[in-house]
Scaffold this motif. Structure first.
Motif, mmCIF file in Angstrom:
data_model
loop_
_atom_site.group_PDB
_atom_site.id
_atom_site.type_symbol
_atom_site.label_atom_id
_atom_site.label_comp_id
_atom_site.label_asym_id
_atom_site.label_seq_id
_atom_site.Cartn_x
_atom_site.Cartn_y
_atom_site.Cartn_z
ATOM 1 N N PRO A 610 -12.374 25.854 3.474
ATOM 2 C CA PRO A 610 -11.643 25.265 2.349
ATOM 3 C C PRO A 610 -10.225 24.792 2.668
ATOM 4 O O PRO A 610 -9.593 24.140 1.835
ATOM 5 C CB PRO A 610 -11.592 26.409 1.325
ATOM 6 C CG PRO A 610 -12.588 27.423 1.785
ATOM 7 C CD PRO A 610 -12.619 27.285 3.263
ATOM 8 N N VAL A 611 -9.682 25.120 3.849
ATOM 9 C CA VAL A 611 -8.286 24.801 4.151
ATOM 10 C C VAL A 611 -8.025 23.297 4.048
ATOM 11 O O VAL A 611 -8.814 22.480 4.516
ATOM 12 C CB VAL A 611 -7.899 25.309 5.551
ATOM 13 C CG1 VAL A 611 -6.522 24.793 5.959
ATOM 14 C CG2 VAL A 611 -7.910 26.824 5.586
ATOM 15 N N ARG A 612 -6.912 22.941 3.443
ATOM 16 C CA ARG A 612 -6.485 21.546 3.343
ATOM 17 C C ARG A 612 -5.106 21.390 3.972
ATOM 18 O O ARG A 612 -4.286 22.310 3.949
ATOM 19 C CB ARG A 612 -6.427 21.101 1.879
ATOM 20 C CG ARG A 612 -7.791 20.957 1.210
ATOM 21 C CD ARG A 612 -8.631 19.891 1.882
ATOM 22 N NE ARG A 612 -9.816 19.560 1.111
ATOM 23 C CZ ARG A 612 -9.977 18.429 0.415
ATOM 24 N NH1 ARG A 612 -9.031 17.522 0.415
ATOM 25 N NH2 ARG A 612 -11.092 18.215 -0.259
ATOM 26 N N PHE A 613 -4.854 20.196 4.495
ATOM 27 C CA PHE A 613 -3.602 19.900 5.179
ATOM 28 C C PHE A 613 -2.847 18.799 4.445
ATOM 29 O O PHE A 613 -3.446 17.874 3.878
ATOM 30 C CB PHE A 613 -3.880 19.473 6.624
ATOM 31 C CG PHE A 613 -4.476 20.566 7.462
ATOM 32 C CD1 PHE A 613 -3.676 21.357 8.269
ATOM 33 C CD2 PHE A 613 -5.845 20.829 7.429
ATOM 34 C CE1 PHE A 613 -4.223 22.382 9.020
ATOM 35 C CE2 PHE A 613 -6.397 21.843 8.184
ATOM 36 C CZ PHE A 613 -5.582 22.627 8.981
ATOM 37 N N LEU A 614 -1.521 18.910 4.460
ATOM 38 C CA LEU A 614 -0.641 17.942 3.813
ATOM 39 C C LEU A 614 0.402 17.463 4.811
ATOM 40 O O LEU A 614 0.884 18.250 5.638
ATOM 41 C CB LEU A 614 0.063 18.570 2.607
ATOM 42 C CG LEU A 614 -0.818 19.142 1.493
ATOM 43 C CD1 LEU A 614 0.033 19.964 0.531
ATOM 44 C CD2 LEU A 614 -1.524 18.030 0.747
ATOM 45 N N GLU A 615 0.763 16.196 4.714
ATOM 46 C CA GLU A 615 1.834 15.642 5.542
ATOM 47 C C GLU A 615 2.809 14.890 4.651
ATOM 48 O O GLU A 615 2.400 14.053 3.840
ATOM 49 C CB GLU A 615 1.271 14.706 6.616
ATOM 50 C CG GLU A 615 0.383 15.401 7.628
ATOM 51 C CD GLU A 615 -0.082 14.471 8.754
ATOM 52 O OE1 GLU A 615 0.472 13.346 8.856
ATOM 53 O OE2 GLU A 615 -0.987 14.868 9.506
ATOM 54 N N PHE A 616 4.094 15.203 4.816
ATOM 55 C CA PHE A 616 5.147 14.533 4.054
ATOM 56 C C PHE A 616 6.054 13.773 5.006
ATOM 57 O O PHE A 616 6.352 14.246 6.115
ATOM 58 C CB PHE A 616 5.964 15.549 3.252
ATOM 59 C CG PHE A 616 5.199 16.201 2.136
ATOM 60 C CD1 PHE A 616 5.210 15.654 0.859
ATOM 61 C CD2 PHE A 616 4.462 17.352 2.357
ATOM 62 C CE1 PHE A 616 4.502 16.256 -0.183
ATOM 63 C CE2 PHE A 616 3.757 17.961 1.331
ATOM 64 C CZ PHE A 616 3.772 17.408 0.056
ATOM 65 N N GLU A 617 6.508 12.603 4.562
ATOM 66 C CA GLU A 617 7.423 11.787 5.348
ATOM 67 C C GLU A 617 8.529 11.268 4.437
ATOM 68 O O GLU A 617 8.446 11.364 3.211
ATOM 69 C CB GLU A 617 6.681 10.604 5.971
ATOM 70 C CG GLU A 617 6.109 9.645 4.944
ATOM 71 C CD GLU A 617 5.277 8.533 5.556
ATOM 72 O OE1 GLU A 617 5.178 8.477 6.789
ATOM 73 O OE2 GLU A 617 4.722 7.717 4.786
ATOM 74 N N SER A 618 9.558 10.723 5.049
ATOM 75 C CA SER A 618 10.651 10.154 4.280
ATOM 76 C C SER A 618 10.192 8.898 3.549
ATOM 77 O O SER A 618 9.432 8.096 4.092
ATOM 78 C CB SER A 618 11.819 9.812 5.216
ATOM 79 O OG SER A 618 12.825 9.103 4.525
ATOM 80 N N ILE A 619 10.655 8.725 2.311
ATOM 81 C CA ILE A 619 10.325 7.514 1.559
ATOM 82 C C ILE A 619 10.876 6.292 2.266
ATOM 83 O O ILE A 619 10.228 5.248 2.365
ATOM 84 C CB ILE A 619 10.897 7.606 0.124
ATOM 85 C CG1 ILE A 619 10.133 8.660 -0.668
ATOM 86 C CG2 ILE A 619 10.811 6.255 -0.582
ATOM 87 C CD1 ILE A 619 10.657 8.878 -2.083
ATOM 88 N N ASP A 620 12.070 6.415 2.821
ATOM 89 C CA ASP A 620 12.705 5.301 3.526
ATOM 90 C C ASP A 620 12.571 5.482 5.028
ATOM 91 O O ASP A 620 13.551 5.442 5.770
ATOM 92 C CB ASP A 620 14.187 5.207 3.143
ATOM 93 C CG ASP A 620 14.365 4.996 1.653
ATOM 94 O OD1 ASP A 620 13.596 4.214 1.084
ATOM 95 O OD2 ASP A 620 15.264 5.633 1.068
ATOM 96 N N CYS A 621 11.334 5.702 5.482
ATOM 97 C CA CYS A 621 11.146 5.953 6.917
ATOM 98 C C CYS A 621 11.351 4.699 7.748
ATOM 99 O O CYS A 621 11.534 4.765 8.956
ATOM 100 C CB CYS A 621 9.767 6.546 7.182
ATOM 101 S SG CYS A 621 8.384 5.491 6.717
ATOM 102 N N GLY A 622 11.300 3.511 7.117
ATOM 103 C CA GLY A 622 11.559 2.283 7.855
ATOM 104 C C GLY A 622 10.384 1.851 8.677
ATOM 105 O O GLY A 622 9.301 2.417 8.644
#
Length: 631
Positions: A610-622
C-alpha cells in the motif's frame, strides 16, 4: 589456526614494497587486519568449498553445486562425499520438498495468527535495524540533473531527515558519476540514538584508513545483519568505538557529543548529537554476555513456539531452496554463503543485542527486505553462489555495495554529517545556522521517509520546504506514506472488509482460473495459497480515488502552495507506488509484473504494497535547461 597479528602482515607488506617499488603498489592492498569471515580470518571474495568442519575447512573454491539442494558447492566429488554426514540434515530437510505444508495444515487446525492472544505478554523492546522498504537512489540523475550532459554536475547537498539505516545513502552515493568533480555534503539524521551510532560506527569502519576496502566492506556487512562477528572483527570494532567515543570525543557544555573523523579520501564524517545517546551505545559494547547466550536469545525470539505458524506462513510463500536458505540464517544468525564455515564467528554483534544480551531485532525483520532481489542474485552468481542460496547472494551483494560506496567516498569529495535530533528541531536548527556545513539552508534533495505519517503533511512541508534549493529546478522533497489507508477501510484490499469479494472478482475475470481455485477455497482459512492471494491483493487493487481523498484530507495542494511548492505531476525520482516503472504512462495505475517479478519485489523482496510516494518541487523551479549545477 590463529591468525597472525595484523602488524606482522603490515611488516611483511613493507618488505614487499622494498622489493617491488613503493610507487607500483597500493600499500593498503598489502595490509590485512585479520577481520575477515573465512576460518583463517581472510576475506571471502568467492564461494568456498563447503567441506568444512569445526576442525578443518577445505581452502579451495566451490565449483560444483549439490545436485539435490543447489545450496552448497564443493571443489570435488571427494569433498562432497566427506561432507555428506554434515550436509545431510539440510539437504534432506522437509523445507526443500515441493509438497511441504505448514504444520497447521498437516495437523488439520486453524493457524494461531487468526486468533491472536489477548493475554498480557511481556514487552520486548525492538529496534528497526534493517528497514522494510527497498532502498532508493534519491538523486536519479538520469531523469534530473544528469539530463544536462553538456554541463558538469555541480555541488550537491542531500538530507536524509529520518534515516534508520544507511541503505539509501549508499545507493545514492553509488549512483554518482565516477568522474564527479563537485562537493557532496550529506546530512544523515534519525531520532533513535542506537541506530544513529550504529550508522556512525559502520561508516567509520567503511571509510577510515586501515583495513582494505574488501575487509572493511565485509565487516560492515556483518555489523548490519549478523548476530555474531569474527573474533578479529569484534576486536577491531572495539578499538573503533574506543577511538570514536572514549579517546578524544568532545563533550561540550550543552551536553552534546561532537566528532570529526577522517576518511580515506578528502571528505570527513562528522557527528553532532546529544551525549545521552552515546551512553546507551557504550553500555551495549561494554557488556560481557557470551555468544551462546546471545544466540539463545535470538532463537527464543525468532523461533518461539507461538511464532511457528507466522513463520511458516511466510515460508509457505517461498521457493523451497529459499526456505532452506532462510532456515540456515535462523540457525546460525550469520549472513554468509551456505557453504561458509562459521567457526570463526566467536563474538556476539553487540549492536543487535541489549546490554543484557536480549535480541533487539523485531520478530518479522528480514535482511533481504529493502534490496533489489535481481541485483542480489546477480552479485551472488558473480561470486560463484547459486541463486538458490538467496542469503548467500545477499552477503556478496551488500559487501559489493559497501565496497563501492567506500571507494566512491575515497575518490570523490564527500562529507557526511550524522545527527540525532527530532526532525522538526533539526530543520529549525539548520535554518538558524546551527550546522555550519548547511548554513545556506539549501538542499537539492530532502528525503523525509514516512515522517508525514507521524507529524502530518503540512508540518513536514513547513519544516523542510524552506530548506529546498530554489536555484535547482530538479531539487525535491521526497516523502512516503505507509499509513495513508489506515482510516479508509476500502482503500487497502487486504485490510478491508471486501478482501474476499475482490479476490473472487479477480478470479472470475480470468478464464478457467475459478476451476483451479476450487481446491484453494475448499481449504478455507487453512489454505496457505489463500493467505498469499489475500496478502497480494493490493498489487492488483486500483485505489487511486482513495489516495486522492487522502491528499485532499491533508490539504496537500494549499499546504504546498503556502511554501511555494507543488506536488509533482510526473515523478522524477521514484514511482508513485511499487511495481510501476518511473516512466510508465499516466494511465497505468497498477503494477504489470510477471510472477517472477512479483515474487522478487513483493514476496521475498518485502515491498510494502500500500505504500505511496510523493514528490514536491518549487513552483518557480524554472527551466531545467538553464540549470548550471552550482549550489
Amino acid at each position: 589456526m590463529a591468525a597472525k597479528p595484523w602488524y606482522r602482515a603490515v611488516l611483511a607488506g613493507f618488505r614487499k614494497l622494498k622489493d617491488r617499488g613503493a610507487d607500483k603498489v597500493d600499500l593498503q592492498g598489502l595490509m590485512s587486519f585479520g577481520i575477515g569471515s573465512s576460518p583463517t580470518s581472510g576475506t571471502v571474495s568467492h564461494l568456498m568449498c563447503g567441506n568444512a568442519t569445526n576442525a578443518k575447512s577445505c581452502p579451495s573454491q566451490g565449483l560444483y553445486a549439490c545436485e539435490q539442494c543447489h545450496l552448497i558447492k564443493y571443489c570435488s566429488e571427494k569433498c562432497k562425499a566427506q561432507h555428506w554426514s554434515k550436509h545431510r540434515s539440510y539437504c534432506l530437510h522437509p523445507y526443500l520438498s515441493e509438497t511441504w505444508q505448514p504444520m497447521w495444515v498437516t495437523e488439520r487446525r486453524d493457524p494461531s495468527f487468526l486468533y491472536p492472544s489477548h493475554l498480557l505478554t511481556l514487552y520486548r523492546p525492538t529496534v528497526d535495524f534493517w528497514g522494510d522498504l527497498p532502498a532508493m537512489d534519491c538523486l536519479r540523475l538520469q531523469t534530473n540533473e544528469g539530463m544536462n550532459d553538456h554541463r558538469p554536475l555541480g555541488d550537491l547537498k542531500l538530507c536524509f531527515a529520518a534515516s534508520g539505516d544507511i541503505r539509501n545513502l549508499v545507493q545514492t552515493v553509488n549512483s554518482l558519476p565516477s568522474d564527479y568533480t563537485g562537493y557532496c555534503d550529506i546530512l544523515l539524521n534519525d531520532t533513535n540514538p542506537v541506530l544513529v551510532n550504529r550508522n556512525f560506527v559502520i561508516l567509520f569502519v567503511l571509510l577510515s584508513s586501515g583495513p582494505s576496502l574488501e575487509e572493511a566492506a565485509e565487516l560492515a556487512t556483518h555489523l548490519m545483519y549478523s548476530a555474531a562477528l569474527p573474533g578479529g572483527g569484534a576486536e577491531y570494532v572495539k578499538r573503533c568505538i574506543s577511538f570514536i567515543y572514549e579517546s578524544t570525543g568532545e563533550f561540550e557544555a550543552d551536553l552534546s557529543f561532537q566528532r570529526c573523523l577522517n576518511t580515506r579520501g578528502e571528505g570527513k564524517v562528522y557527528s553532532v548529537q546529544p551525549s545521552t545517546g552515546i551512553k546507551r551505545l557504550l553500555e551495549m559494547f561494554h557488556s560481557t554476555y557470551p555468544l551462546n547466550s546471545a544466540l539463545k536469545s535470538m532463537k527464543e525470539t525468532t523461533m518461539a513456539p507461538d511464532r511457528l505458524d507466522s513463520n511458516e506462513k511466510y515460508f509457505a510463500s517461498l521457493k523451497p531452496s529459499h526456505r532452506m536458505s532462510f532456515q540456515r540464517f535462523r540457525d546460525t544468525g550469520i549472513l554468509a554463503p551456505f557453504s561458509l564455515s562459521t567457526v570463526n564467528f566467536t563474538q556476539p554483534n553487540r549492536f543487535l543485542f541489549s546490554p543484557q544480551g536480549v535480541w533487539l531485532v523485531p520478530e518479522d525483520a528480514n535482511p533481504l527486505f529493502g534490496w533489489d532481489v535481481s541485483g542480489v542474485q546477480s552479485s551472488g552468481i558473480k561470486h560463484g553462489t547459486s541463486p538458490e542460496d538467496i542469503l548467500g547472494c545477499l552477503f556478496f551483494h551488500v559487501k559489493d555495495e559497501f565496497r563501492e560506496f567506500a571507494k566512491r567516498v575515497k575518490e570523490l569529495r564527500i562529507d557526511i554529517h550524522v545527527t540525532s535530533f527530532d526532525a522538526g528541531i533539526l530543520s529549525k536548527g539548520i535554518t538558524i545556522g546551527a550546522l555550519p556545513a548547511f548554513e545556506d539552508a539549501s538542499f537539492d534533495r530532502i528525503l523525509t521517509s514516512n515522517l508525514v505519517d507521524h507529524v502530518g503533511l503540512r508540518t513536514c512541508l513547513s519544516d523542510w520546504g524552506p530548506l529546498l534549493n530554489r536555484e535547482n529546478p530538479y531539487a525535491s522533497i521526497l516523502m512516503q506514506t505507509k499509513a495513508w489507508h489506515t482510516h479508509r477501510p476500502h482503500a487497502a484490499a487486504q485490510w478491508g472488509p471486501n478482501a474476499m469479494k475482490v479476490l473472487m472478482e479477480k478470479c472470475n475475470k480470468i478464464p478457467g482460473l475459478e476451476v483451479k481455485m476450487k481446491s484453494v477455497f475448499a481449504q478455507g482459512v487453512r489454505s496457505p495459497a489463500l493467505f498469499r492471494l489475500v496478502e497480494s491483493l493490493d498489487a492488483f487493487s486500483e485505489n487511486e480515488d482513495a489516495f486522492q481523498e487522502y491528499l485532499r484530507d491533508q490539504d496537500t495542494h494549499s499546504s504546498a502552495a503556502a511554501f511555494d511548492l507543488q506536488l509533482r505531476a510526473a515523478h522524477r525520482v521514484h514511482p508513485r507506488r511499487f511495481g510501476i516503472p518511473l516512466d510508465a504512462p499516466k494511465w497505468q495505475k497498477l503494477p504489470d509484473l510477471s510472477s517472477n517479478e512479483f515474487y522478487d519485489l513483493f514476496t521475498i523482496g518485502g515491498a510494502n504494497l500500500p505504500v505511496r510516494f510523493l514528490e514536491f518541487e518549487s513552483i518557480d523551479c524554472g527551466s531545467a535547461s538553464h540549470y548550471s549545477g552550482d549550489s
